[in-house]
Write a protein that holds these residues in place. Sequence first.
Motif, PDB file in Angstrom:
ATOM      1  N   ALA A 188       0.764  -1.252   0.001  1.00  0.00           N
ATOM      2  CA  ALA A 188      -0.166  -0.192  -0.107  1.00  0.00           C
ATOM      3  C   ALA A 188       0.806   1.150   0.085  1.00  0.00           C
ATOM      4  O   ALA A 188       0.590   2.191  -0.778  1.00  0.00           O
ATOM      5  N   LEU A 189       1.877   1.273   0.730  1.00  0.00           N
ATOM      6  CA  LEU A 189       2.821   2.397   0.709  1.00  0.00           C
ATOM      7  C   LEU A 189       3.689   2.783  -0.480  1.00  0.00           C
ATOM      8  O   LEU A 189       3.465   3.827  -0.963  1.00  0.00           O
ATOM      9  N   MET A 190       4.078   1.452  -1.204  1.00  0.00           N
ATOM     10  CA  MET A 190       4.772   1.856  -2.404  1.00  0.00           C
ATOM     11  C   MET A 190       3.771   2.210  -3.424  1.00  0.00           C
ATOM     12  O   MET A 190       3.975   3.348  -4.096  1.00  0.00           O
ATOM     13  N   GLY A 191       2.503   1.730  -3.396  1.00  0.00           N
ATOM     14  CA  GLY A 191       1.535   1.935  -4.382  1.00  0.00           C
ATOM     15  C   GLY A 191       0.804   3.328  -4.395  1.00  0.00           C
ATOM     16  O   GLY A 191       0.351   3.924  -5.128  1.00  0.00           O
ATOM     17  N   SER A 192       1.018   3.920  -2.897  1.00  0.00           N
ATOM     18  CA  SER A 192       0.304   5.160  -2.759  1.00  0.00           C
ATOM     19  C   SER A 192       0.883   6.568  -3.402  1.00  0.00           C
ATOM     20  O   SER A 192       0.278   7.469  -3.648  1.00  0.00           O
ATOM     21  N   GLY A 193       2.255   6.276  -3.653  1.00  0.00           N
ATOM     22  CA  GLY A 193       2.972   7.505  -4.019  1.00  0.00           C
ATOM     23  C   GLY A 193       3.340   8.702  -2.943  1.00  0.00           C
ATOM     24  O   GLY A 193       3.904   9.725  -3.238  1.00  0.00           O
TER      25      GLY A 193
END
Lengths: 239, 239
Positions: free
Chosen positions: A125-130
């Motif tokens: 989620a953190l990686m994908g959040s930007g």
Amino acid sequence: MSTLYLIPVPISESAMHTLPPYLLEVLYQLDCFIVERAKTARHFLKAAQHPSPISSLEIVEMDEKDHREAEKCLKLAIASGRDVGIMSEAGCPGIADPGAHLVGLAHLAGIRVQALVGPSSLLLALMGSGMSGQKFAFHGYLSPKRIELGKDLRRLEQVSMQQDQTQIFIETPYRSQMVVEVALESLQADTWFGYAQDLTGAAEHVRSLPIKTWKKTPPEPLGKAPAVFLLFRGKQALT
Amino acid sequence: MSTLYLIPVPISESAMHTLPPYLLEVLYQLDCFIVERAKTARHFLKAAQHPSPISSLEIVEMDEKDHREAEKCLKLAIASGRDVGIMSEAGCPGIADPGAHLVGLAHLAGIRVQALVGPSSLLLALMGSGMSGQKFAFHGYLSPKRIELGKDLRRLEQVSMQQDQTQIFIETPYRSQMVVEVALESLQADTWFGYAQDLTGAAEHVRSLPIKTWKKTPPEPLGKAPAVFLLFRGKQALT
């Protein structure tokens, strides 16, 4: 000497492709597991094609309130030099899941500990959040009540601004939609807010936008899948 | 419509077994990459046996200070519906590594973002530490100066106690030994302190103990490998 392995578990049998080959190699050599839930662990071991009959494996449940049985199992294994695997129901043991207590005991006993690479919804989620991954904090659950949740979110927004830190939290599935509503009411226009659901699953998605953009195009209802939520109001936030 | 993939990269070619099969499947279908360092990315793509000649792939470097070239590449890809992969030198793009800026742009452009499962030293260190993963914060780098570092560590110890939160940080390899020394001088007897080095590598290890135990059996010199450090002084700390 024993090794204690921390074994990530996919969210479902249809996500077995997210496990790296060396995790399966380690798994196949183990015959003693301490797990969050025995039934799920047996399903996983079967889906992972463990070479031994599942009924022949030692599978002991962790009880977060009463550590005695799991501790006893770990201590016996250490005494006989046997390797042990820890598995939670899904995701990484010890990360928003039980398991850390036993790892601490393993370190105190001086045995080797090895965490294996596998799916973590928080990390994905953190990686994908930007949002910034240079500094971040995971808070577990915030308040389940609407008014207090609004206060919690504004407090995290302040922390994010002061510390330049992405704030991550989770909520039980049936309250996911409320979290989105309260976030849109409570957070400032330039604050980024995002959520991720069913990561590594068939309906995997991550959405992340400034509040002002969310207000123009509100998110679709979140449904009852578990969600990871994130917010960021740091220096590097895009506006 | 384009998808932006976030692709974790192993710490060396000898850790390719830490990559799940679906990551390689995605990788093989991509011919456009935005990367932290082109040379490392080419080595990785070769080691991963990308089916295309590496020279035929479009590989654009991210520049943390000047985003223009990477942004241009991403925007062109989006305009033509082409998929793009982001890779840092090692580990997860965007987590203590560049990449988040481009992910934010992708969300603003409304394209799909998918983070893939792979090695993250921060996550492996936290799992392996036995410290609480119910709440945790990653701070990046603390002060490089001895006296200020001691103050930083005591401040994080306070935060850990108040928030029941594991504190994680990193340091450049040649200062790793100093961090251990300062931690042993600065932290309280019951605070847990740990470090992890060469995770997924041949010399992988994670050590984690209360300060009072470290003082009886000080750690071996850390050497010049990158390290992840952790401390915890929360309610659930073993004593």
